[in-house]
Design an enzyme around this catalytic site. Sequence first.
Site, PDB file in Angstrom:
ATOM      1  NE  ARG A  53       6.573  -6.729  41.269  1.00  0.00           N
ATOM      2  CZ  ARG A  53       7.034  -7.557  40.320  1.00  0.00           C
ATOM      3  NH1 ARG A  53       8.213  -7.361  39.788  1.00  0.00           N
ATOM      4  NH2 ARG A  53       6.291  -8.554  39.891  1.00  0.00           N
ATOM      5  CE1 TYR A 105      16.457   7.656  60.923  1.00  0.00           C
ATOM      6  CE2 TYR A 105      16.627   5.571  59.761  1.00  0.00           C
ATOM      7  CZ  TYR A 105      15.887   6.485  60.483  1.00  0.00           C
ATOM      8  OH  TYR A 105      14.566   6.210  60.761  1.00  0.00           O
ATOM      9  CG  ASP A 177      20.154  10.199  54.594  1.00  0.00           C
ATOM     10  OD1 ASP A 177      19.330  11.079  54.266  1.00  0.00           O
ATOM     11  OD2 ASP A 177      19.873   9.261  55.360  1.00  0.00           O
ATOM     12  CE  LYS A 202      11.732  10.528  58.568  1.00  0.00           C
ATOM     13  NZ  LYS A 202      13.131  10.099  58.624  1.00  0.00           N
TER      14      LYS A 202
HETATM   15  C1  LIG Z   1      13.856   8.926  58.522  1.00  0.00           C
HETATM   16  C2  LIG Z   1      15.195   8.839  57.951  1.00  0.00           C
HETATM   17  C3  LIG Z   1      15.596   7.720  57.188  1.00  0.00           C
HETATM   18  C4  LIG Z   1      14.694   6.528  56.975  1.00  0.00           C
HETATM   19  O1  LIG Z   1      13.567   6.838  56.195  1.00  0.00           O
HETATM   20  P1  LIG Z   1      12.137   6.127  56.358  1.00  0.00           P
HETATM   21  O2  LIG Z   1      11.290   6.840  55.352  1.00  0.00           O
HETATM   22  O3  LIG Z   1      11.679   6.315  57.780  1.00  0.00           O
HETATM   23  O4  LIG Z   1      12.319   4.682  56.036  1.00  0.00           O
HETATM   24  C5  LIG Z   1      16.880   7.727  56.660  1.00  0.00           C
HETATM   25  N1  LIG Z   1      17.734   8.753  56.865  1.00  0.00           N
HETATM   26  C6  LIG Z   1      17.380   9.829  57.601  1.00  0.00           C
HETATM   27  C7  LIG Z   1      18.375  10.928  57.788  1.00  0.00           C
HETATM   28  C8  LIG Z   1      16.109   9.919  58.172  1.00  0.00           C
HETATM   29  O5  LIG Z   1      15.781  10.993  58.909  1.00  0.00           O
END
Ligand SMILES: *Cc1c(COP(=O)(O)O)cnc(C)c1O
Length: 382
Positions: A53, A105, A177, A202
Amino acid sequence: MESVSTPNLETILAHAGCTVDPATGAVIAPIHLATTFERDADGAYPRSYEYSRADNPTRRLFETTLASLEGGASAAAFSSGMAAAMTIFQSLKPGDHVIMPDDVYHGVRVLATGTFTEWGLQHTTVDMSNLDAIERALRPETRLVWIETPSNPLLKITDIAAVARLAHQAGAEVLVDNTWATPLLQRPLVLGADFVLHSVTKYLAGHSDVLGGAIVARQTEGLFGRVRKLQAAGGAVMDPFGAWLALRGMRSLAARMRVHCENARIVAGFLSVHPAVERVHYPSLASHPGHEVATRQMRDFGGMISVEVRGGQQGAMAVAAAARVFRRATSLGGTESLIEHRASVEAPPTRTPSNLLRLSVGLEHPDDLIGDLRAALSVLDA
Ligand SMILES: *Cc1c(COP(=O)(O)O)cnc(C)c1O
């Protein structure tokens, strides 16, 4: 010996997770699934690992690789992008203030307006392409300015360097982000940001089969020290298999992004002259309001497109229903193309136009993507 220059991002990526295992000579690093690590007879942990962890060799390899891609000092990997976002919020204190984009988001907005408002974190949402609005929203207790560029789902572009200058003058830090751009297309830390957040789910992992998140920091002191402590204490960590799969995916990121960008450019061009289309949101188009800033701060425009079609919500749903190559699903960044009616995923009070479809353009042949969209859009002819 000649000094070796810093490798290009493509080279770091091609070698992601390719550290030779000293025990066996294997050219791909093994997955360390062990949860616990042996102490020496004197009680010390000379190899630095104690319990997974807190730290794990596979997770650490992912973290150091991502930090070098973003030009950061350190990275912390989480079980999802949202776990990373939650940890950043938890690293702040009740009473602190965060400025966020009005089209942040959806999951981040839910967290900020719900749980973290109850917890005492204040936030203001602004149009991040409007620098005056950001300046007006800055307060003495503003600790963090949150940027998402290109934004979801309208692909609005924020000038990272300009916002970082404003925020720093006011004593706030900046998080970007970078999920949609990846470090290949945009490097926020180099542009002046302090933190980068990723949904590794992603493009980085890239195959729609890993859930993960990460925070990369310009420096290890300050807020990131609290993030690192919360990572180990809260335990929303990326698991070793997820870290190994993410590294495996990243080895092909440069090649994948080239095709995502090329296909998206072709699809956006097709859509922008189609009679059943009212509006295309893609920053390569000269008509896009963020085109000039995107051209300056991005190496290419990415694989995400939003399109507004004739016929309102019903029209949009009918087009999605008729798609065959584009799969109807949320998420993005995989090899397969996806189509999504975004407003119904976000639910009221979303500001996303009801006739908008979001496309994650995959790696298929562009003729097949265009053929699919042409056929799907023809349902609006009737
Ligand atoms: C999908 C996404 C998130 C969240 O991520 P998860 O892995 O689904 O928790 C945050 N910001 C953006 C721009 C995203 O496309």
